[in-house]
Scaffold this motif. Sequence first.
Motif, PDB file in Angstrom:
ATOM      1  N   ALA A  82      13.288  15.599   2.702  1.00  0.00           N
ATOM      2  CA  ALA A  82      13.188  14.960   4.010  1.00  0.00           C
ATOM      3  C   ALA A  82      11.759  15.021   4.535  1.00  0.00           C
ATOM      4  CB  ALA A  82      14.133  15.642   4.990  1.00  0.00           C
ATOM      5  N   GLY A  83      11.372  13.958   5.230  1.00  0.00           N
ATOM      6  CA  GLY A  83      10.043  13.930   5.840  1.00  0.00           C
ATOM      7  C   GLY A  83       9.029  13.136   5.052  1.00  0.00           C
ATOM      8  N   ARG A  84       9.392  12.758   3.824  1.00  0.00           N
ATOM      9  CA  ARG A  84       8.471  11.915   3.059  1.00  0.00           C
ATOM     10  C   ARG A  84       8.591  10.467   3.519  1.00  0.00           C
ATOM     11  NH1 ARG A  84       7.518  14.393  -2.037  1.00  0.00           N
ATOM     12  NH2 ARG A  84       7.753  16.638  -1.754  1.00  0.00           N
ATOM     13  N   LEU A  85       7.614   9.673   3.111  1.00  0.00           N
ATOM     14  CA  LEU A  85       7.662   8.241   3.359  1.00  0.00           C
ATOM     15  C   LEU A  85       8.220   7.523   2.130  1.00  0.00           C
ATOM     16  CD1 LEU A  85       4.109   7.803   4.941  1.00  0.00           C
ATOM     17  CD2 LEU A  85       6.280   7.454   6.137  1.00  0.00           C
ATOM     18  N   TYR A  86       9.015   6.501   2.361  1.00  0.00           N
ATOM     19  CA  TYR A  86       9.389   5.566   1.293  1.00  0.00           C
ATOM     20  C   TYR A  86       8.925   4.188   1.745  1.00  0.00           C
ATOM     21  CZ  TYR A  86      12.211   2.276  -1.411  1.00  0.00           C
ATOM     22  OH  TYR A  86      12.612   1.217  -2.177  1.00  0.00           O
ATOM     23  N   VAL A  87       7.908   3.658   1.071  1.00  0.00           N
ATOM     24  CA  VAL A  87       7.347   2.350   1.432  1.00  0.00           C
ATOM     25  C   VAL A  87       7.553   1.404   0.257  1.00  0.00           C
ATOM     26  CG1 VAL A  87       5.308   1.117   2.256  1.00  0.00           C
ATOM     27  CG2 VAL A  87       5.589   3.552   2.785  1.00  0.00           C
ATOM     28  N   TYR A  88       8.060   0.223   0.531  1.00  0.00           N
ATOM     29  CA  TYR A  88       8.273  -0.755  -0.543  1.00  0.00           C
ATOM     30  C   TYR A  88       7.645  -2.089  -0.170  1.00  0.00           C
ATOM     31  CZ  TYR A  88      11.982  -2.611   2.428  1.00  0.00           C
ATOM     32  OH  TYR A  88      12.675  -3.143   3.478  1.00  0.00           O
ATOM     33  N   PHE A  89       7.421  -2.896  -1.201  1.00  0.00           N
ATOM     34  CA  PHE A  89       6.783  -4.201  -1.071  1.00  0.00           C
ATOM     35  C   PHE A  89       7.854  -5.272  -1.233  1.00  0.00           C
ATOM     36  CE2 PHE A  89       4.431  -7.740  -3.177  1.00  0.00           C
ATOM     37  CZ  PHE A  89       3.520  -7.997  -2.172  1.00  0.00           C
ATOM     38  N   THR A  90       7.868  -6.269  -0.374  1.00  0.00           N
ATOM     39  CA  THR A  90       8.924  -7.275  -0.478  1.00  0.00           C
ATOM     40  C   THR A  90       8.425  -8.660  -0.086  1.00  0.00           C
ATOM     41  OG1 THR A  90      11.244  -7.734   0.083  1.00  0.00           O
ATOM     42  CG2 THR A  90       9.816  -7.020   1.875  1.00  0.00           C
ATOM     43  N   TYR A  91       9.154  -9.672  -0.491  1.00  0.00           N
ATOM     44  CA  TYR A  91       8.840 -11.069  -0.195  1.00  0.00           C
ATOM     45  C   TYR A  91       7.425 -11.454  -0.631  1.00  0.00           C
ATOM     46  CZ  TYR A  91      13.170 -11.332   2.406  1.00  0.00           C
ATOM     47  OH  TYR A  91      14.484 -11.316   2.761  1.00  0.00           O
ATOM     48  N   GLY A  92       6.904 -10.716  -1.591  1.00  0.00           N
ATOM     49  CA  GLY A  92       5.604 -11.077  -2.141  1.00  0.00           C
ATOM     50  C   GLY A  92       4.427 -10.821  -1.240  1.00  0.00           C
ATOM     51  N   MET A  93       4.654 -10.249  -0.040  1.00  0.00           N
ATOM     52  CA  MET A  93       3.534 -10.062   0.886  1.00  0.00           C
ATOM     53  C   MET A  93       3.709  -9.001   1.954  1.00  0.00           C
ATOM     54  SD  MET A  93       4.064 -13.560   3.048  1.00  0.00           S
ATOM     55  CE  MET A  93       4.735 -14.477   1.662  1.00  0.00           C
ATOM     56  N   LEU A 144       5.191  -3.350  11.714  1.00  0.00           N
ATOM     57  CA  LEU A 144       4.974  -1.925  11.987  1.00  0.00           C
ATOM     58  C   LEU A 144       4.198  -1.266  10.847  1.00  0.00           C
ATOM     59  CD1 LEU A 144       7.659   0.462  13.436  1.00  0.00           C
ATOM     60  CD2 LEU A 144       6.272   1.160  11.494  1.00  0.00           C
ATOM     61  N   ALA A 145       4.563  -1.590   9.622  1.00  0.00           N
ATOM     62  CA  ALA A 145       3.872  -1.000   8.472  1.00  0.00           C
ATOM     63  C   ALA A 145       2.410  -1.435   8.441  1.00  0.00           C
ATOM     64  CB  ALA A 145       4.586  -1.397   7.174  1.00  0.00           C
ATOM     65  N   THR A 146       2.159  -2.700   8.736  1.00  0.00           N
ATOM     66  CA  THR A 146       0.781  -3.200   8.728  1.00  0.00           C
ATOM     67  C   THR A 146      -0.058  -2.517   9.798  1.00  0.00           C
ATOM     68  OG1 THR A 146       1.471  -5.345   7.880  1.00  0.00           O
ATOM     69  CG2 THR A 146      -0.647  -5.258   9.017  1.00  0.00           C
ATOM     70  N   THR A 147       0.519  -2.375  10.977  1.00  0.00           N
ATOM     71  CA  THR A 147      -0.184  -1.740  12.091  1.00  0.00           C
ATOM     72  C   THR A 147      -0.604  -0.312  11.748  1.00  0.00           C
ATOM     73  OG1 THR A 147       0.577  -3.014  14.001  1.00  0.00           O
ATOM     74  CG2 THR A 147       0.395  -0.648  14.281  1.00  0.00           C
ATOM     75  N   LEU A 148       0.258   0.384  10.989  1.00  0.00           N
ATOM     76  CA  LEU A 148      -0.043   1.766  10.598  1.00  0.00           C
ATOM     77  C   LEU A 148      -0.751   1.827   9.244  1.00  0.00           C
ATOM     78  CD1 LEU A 148       3.238   3.561  11.753  1.00  0.00           C
ATOM     79  CD2 LEU A 148       0.951   3.792  12.748  1.00  0.00           C
ATOM     80  N   ALA A 149      -1.102   0.656   8.693  1.00  0.00           N
ATOM     81  CA  ALA A 149      -1.830   0.585   7.413  1.00  0.00           C
ATOM     82  C   ALA A 149      -1.040   1.206   6.267  1.00  0.00           C
ATOM     83  CB  ALA A 149      -3.215   1.226   7.526  1.00  0.00           C
ATOM     84  N   LEU A 150       0.291   1.137   6.345  1.00  0.00           N
ATOM     85  CA  LEU A 150       1.125   1.729   5.298  1.00  0.00           C
ATOM     86  C   LEU A 150       1.321   0.738   4.154  1.00  0.00           C
ATOM     87  CD1 LEU A 150       3.823   3.405   7.570  1.00  0.00           C
ATOM     88  CD2 LEU A 150       1.983   4.530   6.296  1.00  0.00           C
ATOM     89  N   THR A 151       1.124   1.212   2.926  1.00  0.00           N
ATOM     90  CA  THR A 151       1.378   0.402   1.730  1.00  0.00           C
ATOM     91  C   THR A 151       2.124   1.259   0.715  1.00  0.00           C
ATOM     92  OG1 THR A 151      -0.596   1.018   0.485  1.00  0.00           O
ATOM     93  CG2 THR A 151      -0.843  -0.759   2.109  1.00  0.00           C
ATOM     94  N   THR A 152       2.396   0.673  -0.431  1.00  0.00           N
ATOM     95  CA  THR A 152       3.094   1.434  -1.471  1.00  0.00           C
ATOM     96  C   THR A 152       2.274   2.640  -1.923  1.00  0.00           C
ATOM     97  OG1 THR A 152       2.267  -0.241  -2.995  1.00  0.00           O
ATOM     98  CG2 THR A 152       4.568  -0.389  -2.372  1.00  0.00           C
ATOM     99  N   ALA A 153       0.979   2.618  -1.663  1.00  0.00           N
ATOM    100  CA  ALA A 153       0.150   3.787  -1.994  1.00  0.00           C
ATOM    101  C   ALA A 153       0.599   5.008  -1.197  1.00  0.00           C
ATOM    102  CB  ALA A 153      -1.324   3.493  -1.725  1.00  0.00           C
ATOM    103  N   ASP A 154       1.256   4.773  -0.063  1.00  0.00           N
ATOM    104  CA  ASP A 154       1.720   5.878   0.784  1.00  0.00           C
ATOM    105  C   ASP A 154       3.138   6.322   0.446  1.00  0.00           C
ATOM    106  OD1 ASP A 154      -0.582   6.042   2.683  1.00  0.00           O
ATOM    107  OD2 ASP A 154      -0.028   3.956   2.993  1.00  0.00           O
ATOM    108  N   SER A 155       3.829   5.559  -0.409  1.00  0.00           N
ATOM    109  CA  SER A 155       5.215   5.891  -0.729  1.00  0.00           C
ATOM    110  C   SER A 155       5.277   7.240  -1.439  1.00  0.00           C
ATOM    111  CB  SER A 155       5.838   4.802  -1.603  1.00  0.00           C
ATOM    112  OG  SER A 155       7.238   4.924  -1.610  1.00  0.00           O
ATOM    113  N   GLY A 156       6.103   8.142  -0.922  1.00  0.00           N
ATOM    114  CA  GLY A 156       6.214   9.482  -1.486  1.00  0.00           C
ATOM    115  C   GLY A 156       5.358  10.508  -0.762  1.00  0.00           C
ATOM    116  N   ARG A 157       4.448  10.039   0.096  1.00  0.00           N
ATOM    117  CA  ARG A 157       3.613  10.990   0.838  1.00  0.00           C
ATOM    118  C   ARG A 157       4.403  11.608   1.984  1.00  0.00           C
ATOM    119  NH1 ARG A 157      -2.043   7.548   0.628  1.00  0.00           N
ATOM    120  NH2 ARG A 157      -2.550   8.155  -1.502  1.00  0.00           N
ATOM    121  N   ASP A 158       3.916  12.756   2.453  1.00  0.00           N
ATOM    122  CA  ASP A 158       4.599  13.518   3.494  1.00  0.00           C
ATOM    123  C   ASP A 158       4.206  12.996   4.866  1.00  0.00           C
ATOM    124  OD1 ASP A 158       5.876  15.389   5.011  1.00  0.00           O
ATOM    125  OD2 ASP A 158       4.858  17.127   4.144  1.00  0.00           O
ATOM    126  N   ALA A 159       5.178  12.506   5.605  1.00  0.00           N
ATOM    127  CA  ALA A 159       4.899  11.978   6.946  1.00  0.00           C
ATOM    128  C   ALA A 159       4.626  13.086   7.954  1.00  0.00           C
ATOM    129  CB  ALA A 159       6.068  11.120   7.430  1.00  0.00           C
TER     130      ALA A 159
END
Length: 216
Positions: A82-93, A144-159
């Motif tokens: 718990a507490g990690r980020l899961y970030v995914y990419f969708t709709y090609g953009m 929301l993800a764009t505003t916080l600059a979140l990408t798949t590079a952040d997936s799995g990191r600790d929030a």
Amino acid sequence: MTVSTSPMAPEQLRELLSGDARSVAPQLLGSVLTHHSHEGTVAVRITEVEAYMGPGDSSHPDPGSHAFRGPTVRNAPMFSPAGRLYVYFTYGMHYCANIVCGPAGTASAVLLRAGEVVEGQHLALVRRPTSKSALDLAGGPARLATTLALTTADSGRDALADPFELRLPSVPATEFMSGPRVGVSGDGGSAAYPWRFWLPGDPTVSRYKAAKVRRA
DNA sequence: CTCCGGATCCTCT
DNA sequence: GAGGATCCGGAGG
């Protein structure tokens, strides 16, 4: 808008997030997720979320979840602590971000669907130049993800650790709404899965759009 | 205001 | 090879 959140020890917060996503999701309403980078700081107060479950809880199988068919490379963070980020990419953009819940080994997560930018509005607007008002800087999961600059590079990191901060509201939301999840096809998007939660009346919450009915 | 299609590519079957 | 936990702009009422 006044933001009232309280600091909490990371391990206490992680314990709280270790419940399943359906019980944790409403507790995240009013919480503030902050991201620091060399560009500056942006903080978002969460106003709308959705819970997604994994295959582990056989009493509540969730056909709308990325984890429904078990672990894959993409959804692996959903099975992490718990507490990690899961970030995914969708709709090609677009990127969308979740906070992982539940004990490690289960796949329970809360999608951050909308929020209000409470710090770093200027930087948020640089990241989202098409925004027409402050309300749509983070009004939608990809926004929301764009505003916080979140990408798949952040997936799995600790929030709960640098460069992120997560603060729960000092007083949990006493009133919230729930309903079917948005954009989920099949049974998972039906009224049988009312796992979308939002703060009633908040202007950043996306207006509910009923699934459109089509004729053959 | 609502409706609708296009963008664009990763992921899993 | 199909479809997606979306967003945006244009057309029409």
